[in-house]
Design a protein around this motif. Structure first.
Motif, short mmCIF file in Angstrom:
data_model
loop_
_atom_site.label_atom_id
_atom_site.label_comp_id
_atom_site.label_asym_id
_atom_site.label_seq_id
_atom_site.Cartn_x
_atom_site.Cartn_y
_atom_site.Cartn_z
N ASP A 109 0.85 -1.23 0.02
CA ASP A 109 0.13 -0.12 0.04
C ASP A 109 1.04 1.41 -0.04
OD1 ASP A 109 -2.74 1.06 0.04
OD2 ASP A 109 -2.28 1.74 1.95
N VAL A 110 1.83 1.40 0.78
CA VAL A 110 2.71 2.48 0.93
C VAL A 110 3.55 2.61 -0.51
CG1 VAL A 110 4.88 3.35 1.94
CG2 VAL A 110 3.34 2.18 3.32
N LEU B 82 7.12 8.41 5.51
CA LEU B 82 6.51 7.45 6.38
C LEU B 82 6.58 8.02 7.79
CD1 LEU B 82 5.22 4.57 6.54
CD2 LEU B 82 7.42 3.56 6.97
N VAL B 83 5.62 8.11 8.50
CA VAL B 83 5.59 8.46 9.92
C VAL B 83 5.28 7.22 10.73
CG1 VAL B 83 4.74 10.19 11.72
CG2 VAL B 83 5.09 10.87 9.40
N ALA B 84 6.17 6.69 11.34
CA ALA B 84 6.01 5.65 12.20
C ALA B 84 5.57 6.33 13.76
CB ALA B 84 7.31 4.66 12.33
N VAL B 85 4.46 5.70 14.10
CA VAL B 85 3.86 6.17 15.36
C VAL B 85 4.12 5.22 16.61
CG1 VAL B 85 2.14 7.28 16.70
CG2 VAL B 85 2.32 7.85 14.28
N MET C 43 9.45 -0.53 12.91
CA MET C 43 10.89 -0.76 12.81
C MET C 43 11.34 -1.39 11.59
SD MET C 43 12.73 1.16 14.94
CE MET C 43 14.07 0.52 14.30
N LYS C 44 10.52 -2.65 11.31
CA LYS C 44 10.50 -3.18 10.27
C LYS C 44 10.00 -2.48 8.80
CE LYS C 44 10.14 -7.86 12.38
NZ LYS C 44 10.25 -7.41 13.76
N MET C 45 9.07 -1.87 9.31
CA MET C 45 8.63 -0.83 7.99
C MET C 45 9.55 0.19 7.92
SD MET C 45 5.76 -1.82 6.42
CE MET C 45 5.62 -0.31 5.73
N ALA C 46 10.19 0.66 8.78
CA ALA C 46 11.26 1.68 8.67
C ALA C 46 12.26 1.13 7.66
CB ALA C 46 11.81 2.25 9.91
N ARG C 47 12.84 0.07 8.03
CA ARG C 47 13.82 -0.44 7.27
C ARG C 47 13.31 -0.65 5.72
NH1 ARG C 47 17.66 -6.01 8.51
NH2 ARG C 47 18.44 -5.97 6.37
N TRP C 48 12.19 -1.21 5.61
CA TRP C 48 11.72 -1.39 4.27
C TRP C 48 11.58 -0.13 3.56
CZ3 TRP C 48 7.48 0.73 1.70
CH2 TRP C 48 7.17 0.10 0.47
N ALA C 49 10.99 0.91 4.12
CA ALA C 49 10.86 2.30 3.42
C ALA C 49 12.29 2.70 3.29
CB ALA C 49 10.09 3.01 4.36
N LYS C 50 13.05 2.68 4.03
CA LYS C 50 14.42 3.36 3.92
C LYS C 50 15.25 2.67 2.56
CE LYS C 50 17.92 6.30 4.95
NZ LYS C 50 17.72 7.71 4.95
N GLU C 51 15.08 1.18 2.45
CA GLU C 51 15.53 0.64 1.40
C GLU C 51 14.90 1.01 -0.04
OE1 GLU C 51 15.33 -3.44 2.86
OE2 GLU C 51 17.00 -3.39 4.01
N HIS C 52 13.52 1.28 0.24
CA HIS C 52 12.84 1.95 -0.97
C HIS C 52 12.97 3.10 -1.48
CE1 HIS C 52 11.64 -2.38 -0.83
NE2 HIS C 52 11.18 -2.52 -1.69
N GLY C 53 13.74 4.07 -0.72
CA GLY C 53 13.96 5.35 -0.97
C GLY C 53 12.90 6.33 -0.73
N ILE C 54 12.24 6.10 0.50
CA ILE C 54 11.11 6.68 1.30
C ILE C 54 11.57 7.13 2.63
CG2 ILE C 54 8.77 6.57 2.14
CD1 ILE C 54 8.14 4.11 0.20
N ARG C 55 11.33 8.68 2.70
CA ARG C 55 11.74 9.23 3.83
C ARG C 55 11.13 8.73 5.07
NH1 ARG C 55 15.18 13.08 5.12
NH2 ARG C 55 14.96 14.56 7.00
#
Length: 379
Positions: A81-82, A90-93, A100-112
């Motif tokens: 979806d992201v 991506l704002v992790a609350v 933390m897993k979503m943060a890693r995935w987002a970073k690896e896919h060029g999403i701040r």
């Protein structure tokens, strides 16, 4: 700009909703998509809620293991979806197990990645600091002592206060007086002591029986349990039967504000009680070996957020496998009206409110986030 927020429990839903309101003010063109709950849906539009936290909340190792396949599927759904929506950030609350897993995935896919309400790495699982440093672009912290902790680990956090203050101040004008609270809930004229036994089944099971025993030693007071709406009433009734103790559901702030004192399990509730100005004793029953391991597992000397933020033991913490009813009685008597420790605790709670900061934190955090994103687009 486009903001994708992920919150996985009621407190995250509350803080996520307040943050959305702040982002709308700081960025009138803001678009939202999120995992959260009813409050975030009300703030950011029900059509933008992709998954409710009722479907994603799994607490404890046993629940996580039993639902591992579901959690992995939900992780894939969130990532897809992201990726399809392509947010600016991506704002992790909070919600670190998932986020933390979503943060890693987002970073690896060029999403701040912005992380709002940092994982409690200063208490346990300190190895997560490395992942925060690697995968989070900006960390937004809500406790004053975190401003000193994270720089020691190579992370420059942003602190703008604590959003709990916003939540409490928004409710304060509507909180009833003790007399009004007693009338509304058909209570007698005795002063109230609030019992805040937790928000999860295990916490209720482990802590409420002690609280019931403790109440029996104070016949001059009436004890009221703060029930949470996502747990069935029968769970409370199982432990309250024959005690004369009332359970008032979905009225936590109202109950605490009407009370002369509170007995509180560890967690966010210790800070909420303090910010409402109600003296408290912190109790938490755990397994004997966890008590023995506490000095080796926990990285901090206290478990309550009151003591952590003041840097000293302002509220008594009774963390035992076989809780001492005698000590609990002694500590509670000391902070009730006429008790030897009440004046000191009221002064400590006033100091805590000054340390935590005033209302408006959610809007201040939102302005910082928008400012960071706009600065990035100029580069």
């Amino acid at each position: 700009m486009k903001y994708y927020l992920i919150a996985g429990e009621p407190s995250g839903d509350l803080h996520g909703a307040n943050l959305i309101e702040g982002l709308k003010k700081a960025d009138p063109a803001a678009e939202f998509r999120f995992w959260g709950g009813d409050r975030m849906a009300a703030a950011g539009g029900a059509e933008n809620l992709r998954k409710h936290y009722r479907e994603t909340s799994f607490f404890g190792i046993v629940q996580v293991l039993k639902n591992l396949r579901t959690i992995r599927r939900q992780m894939r759904e969130c990532q897809e979806d992201v990726a399809a929506w392509r947010p600016d950030v991506l704002v992790a609350v909070d919600y670190p197990g998932f986020n933390m897993k979503m943060a890693r995935w987002a970073k690896e896919h060029g999403i701040r990645v912005f992380y709002y309400i940092a994982p409690k790495v200063w208490a346990w699982r300190e190895w997560r600091v490395k992942a925060i440093r690697e995968y989070v672009d900006r960390l937004f912290v809500i406790f004053p002592f975190e401003r000193d902790y994270f720089p020691r680990h190579g992370i420059r956090p942003v602190f703008e206060g604590n959003p709990l203050v916003d939540a409490i101040e928004a409710r304060r004008p509507s909180l009833p007086s003790p007399a009004e609270f007693r009338r509304k809930h058909a209570l007698d004229d005795r002063p109230i002591v609030a019992l805040v036994a937790g928000s999860r089944r295990g916490e209720i099971r482990d802590n409420l029986p002690l609280m019931v025993r403790l109440a029996g030693r104070f016949p001059e007071y009436q004890f009221v349990v703060t029930g949470v709406p996502w747990l069935e009433r029968a769970l409370y009734d199982r432990y309250l039967a024959g005690s004369g103790i009332r359970c008032v559901c979905d009225q936590t702030y109202e109950t605490i504000a009407a009370a002369e004192a509170a007995v509180v399990t560890s967690g966010t509730a210790t800070l909420e009680t303090a910010l409402l100005g109600t003296p408290e004793v912190v109790v938490y029953r755990t397994l004997w070996f966890q008590v023995k391991l506490q000095p080796y597992v926990l990285k901090v000397p206290w478990v309550s957020l009151v003591n952590l933020n003041l840097g000293r033991e302002a509220v008594a913490e009774i963390i035992q496998s076989d809780l001492s009813i005698e000590r609990a009685e002694r500590e509670l008597r000391a902070i009730l009206p006429g008790g030897s420790g009440r004046a000191r605790m009221l002064a400590d709670l006033a100091e805590l409110r000054a340390v935590i900061g005033g209302p408006g934190a959610s809007e201040r955090f939102a302005r910082r986030m928008v400012g960071e994103l706009r600065d990035d687009t100029k580069q």
